[in-house]
Design an enzyme around this catalytic site. Structure first.
Site, PDB file in Angstrom:
ATOM      1  N   ASN A   5      63.786  -3.398  20.453  1.00  0.00           N
ATOM      2  CA  ASN A   5      62.465  -4.003  20.582  1.00  0.00           C
ATOM      3  C   ASN A   5      62.285  -4.942  19.387  1.00  0.00           C
ATOM      4  OD1 ASN A   5      59.791  -4.657  20.785  1.00  0.00           O
ATOM      5  ND2 ASN A   5      59.008  -2.601  20.352  1.00  0.00           N
ATOM      6  N   TRP A   6      62.444  -6.231  19.643  1.00  0.00           N
ATOM      7  CA  TRP A   6      62.390  -7.190  18.523  1.00  0.00           C
ATOM      8  C   TRP A   6      60.961  -7.501  18.077  1.00  0.00           C
ATOM      9  CZ3 TRP A   6      66.598 -11.513  19.655  1.00  0.00           C
ATOM     10  CH2 TRP A   6      67.866 -10.942  19.504  1.00  0.00           C
ATOM     11  N   LYS A   7      59.986  -7.051  18.864  1.00  0.00           N
ATOM     12  CA  LYS A   7      58.577  -7.343  18.533  1.00  0.00           C
ATOM     13  C   LYS A   7      58.410  -8.849  18.336  1.00  0.00           C
ATOM     14  CE  LYS A   7      58.291  -2.697  16.740  1.00  0.00           C
ATOM     15  NZ  LYS A   7      57.696  -1.744  15.818  1.00  0.00           N
ATOM     16  N   HIS A  92      53.245   0.232  24.335  1.00  0.00           N
ATOM     17  CA  HIS A  92      53.663   0.432  22.938  1.00  0.00           C
ATOM     18  C   HIS A  92      52.424   0.650  22.064  1.00  0.00           C
ATOM     19  CE1 HIS A  92      55.322  -0.351  18.971  1.00  0.00           C
ATOM     20  NE2 HIS A  92      56.511  -0.092  19.494  1.00  0.00           N
ATOM     21  N   GLU A 160      57.366   7.849  20.742  1.00  0.00           N
ATOM     22  CA  GLU A 160      57.304   7.110  19.490  1.00  0.00           C
ATOM     23  C   GLU A 160      56.087   7.558  18.674  1.00  0.00           C
ATOM     24  OE1 GLU A 160      59.717   3.238  19.814  1.00  0.00           O
ATOM     25  OE2 GLU A 160      57.619   2.762  20.179  1.00  0.00           O
ATOM     26  N   GLY A 166      58.414   2.182  11.772  1.00  0.00           N
ATOM     27  CA  GLY A 166      58.540   1.281  10.628  1.00  0.00           C
ATOM     28  C   GLY A 166      58.268   1.919   9.274  1.00  0.00           C
ATOM     29  N   SER A 204      61.757   4.537  13.346  1.00  0.00           N
ATOM     30  CA  SER A 204      62.646   4.563  12.178  1.00  0.00           C
ATOM     31  C   SER A 204      64.058   5.074  12.474  1.00  0.00           C
ATOM     32  CB  SER A 204      62.007   5.380  11.036  1.00  0.00           C
ATOM     33  OG  SER A 204      60.817   4.762  10.604  1.00  0.00           O
ATOM     34  N   GLY A 225      63.249  -0.604  16.659  1.00  0.00           N
ATOM     35  CA  GLY A 225      62.574  -1.810  16.184  1.00  0.00           C
ATOM     36  C   GLY A 225      63.351  -2.449  15.044  1.00  0.00           C
ATOM     37  N   GLY A 226      62.967  -2.129  13.812  1.00  0.00           N
ATOM     38  CA  GLY A 226      63.529  -2.767  12.615  1.00  0.00           C
ATOM     39  C   GLY A 226      65.051  -2.880  12.605  1.00  0.00           C
TER      40      GLY A 226
HETATM   41  P1  PGA Z   1      61.035   1.004  14.249  1.00  0.00           P
HETATM   42  O1  PGA Z   1      60.160   0.611  15.535  1.00  0.00           O
HETATM   43  O2  PGA Z   1      62.424   1.314  14.729  1.00  0.00           O
HETATM   44  O3  PGA Z   1      60.980  -0.230  13.377  1.00  0.00           O
HETATM   45  O4  PGA Z   1      60.388   2.182  13.613  1.00  0.00           O
HETATM   46  C1  PGA Z   1      60.298   1.299  16.738  1.00  0.00           C
HETATM   47  C2  PGA Z   1      59.356   0.755  17.764  1.00  0.00           C
HETATM   48  O5  PGA Z   1      58.221   0.398  17.417  1.00  0.00           O
HETATM   49  O6  PGA Z   1      59.709   0.662  18.960  1.00  0.00           O
END
Ligand code: PGA
Length: 245
Positions: A5-7, A92, A160, A166, A204, A225-226
């Site tokens: 998920n690149w946001k 999300h 999540e 994050g 995370s 995400g990250g």
């Molecule tokens: P993260 O994000 O891996 O940066 O914690 C996960 C997400 O929001 O899908």
């Protein structure tokens, strides 16, 4: 199933570098469904990279809107299908918190898309709810959106915890496993046709902790995400899932 998920991150230059790093590090193995959800404006750029010719990668959207028409800034389910998107993330916590999305809207989106493509429905409790021991109650409420809906295998749930996104903090693998079992049971007992969904963990996930989650019985993959913004790290997490690292 491992999904990036690149946001709201990325650029054409980033996609080039990401692709090179991914291809250098990914060990080919036909096991995990690999998904990338870039910002919608880059969906076509990603579809055109050599990545798509070399590896079976599924491009998806980070969200859809409840309908088409006079809704400035929105993207409809028909549009993402037109671009051959293989999945969409729905609900999300950033959509719920920053864009005030309600369970009612999330349900409408699921009804629009669940029969047409893979839908990754995100659920999770806040830090306060977690501390107050309300996690299961909150998840049950969020999962009400699938009550009495006929679901096929295309529904995937992503657990999540908001406090894990994050932050570098995560529940223990054992806690995650128990919650995933709970989610599967709730969906099975409330959906119209007793669907038993895959459940991904998100929050995370990185190269260091991925293995500890993937070894748990009810963890079917991850939403990342990250760490997914770096092609090498994302490839390594897939390799860990596939057992090829
Ligand atoms: P993260 O994000 O891996 O940066 O914690 C996960 C997400 O929001 O899908």
């Amino acid at each position: 199933m491992i999904v990036a998920n690149w946001k709201c991150n990325g650029s054409k230059a980033m996609i080039n570098e990401w692709t090179n790093n991914f291809l250098t590090n990914y060990v080919e193995m036909n096991k995990a469904f690999i998904g990338i959800a870039p910002p919608s404006i880059y969906i076509e750029s990603l579809l055109e990279t050599e990545l798509n010719k070399l590896v079976e990668i599924n491009i998806g959207s980070q969200d859809i809107d409840i309908s088409s028409g006079a809704r400035t800034g929105a993207i409809s389910s028909d549009m993402i299908l037109d671009f051959d998107c293989k999945f969409s993330i729905i609900g999300h916590s950033e959509r719920r918190q920053l864009f005030n999305e309600t369970n009612e809207e999330i349900k409408q989106k699921i009804l629009k898309i669940a029969k047409k493509t893979i839908t990754i429905l995100c659920v999770g409790e806040t830090e306060e709810e977690n501390k107050n021991d309300q996690t299961r109650d909150i998840l049950k409420k969020q999962l009400e959106v699938v009550r009495d809906i006929e679901l096929n295998n295309s529904l995937v749930i992503a657990y999540e915890p908001v406090w894990a996104i994050g932050t570098g903090n995560t529940p223990t693998p054992n806690n995650i496993n128990e919650i995933h079992k709970f989610i599967k049971d709730v969906v099975q007992s409330t959906s119209y046709n007793s669907a038993y969904p895959m459940v991904l963990y998100g929050g995370s996930v990185n190269q260091e902790n991925a293995k500890s989650f993937f070894k748990e019985e009810f963890v079917d993959g991850a939403l990342i995400g990250g760490a997914s913004l770096d092609g090498k790290k994302f490839a390594n997490i897939i390799n860990i899932f596939n057992g090829t690292n």
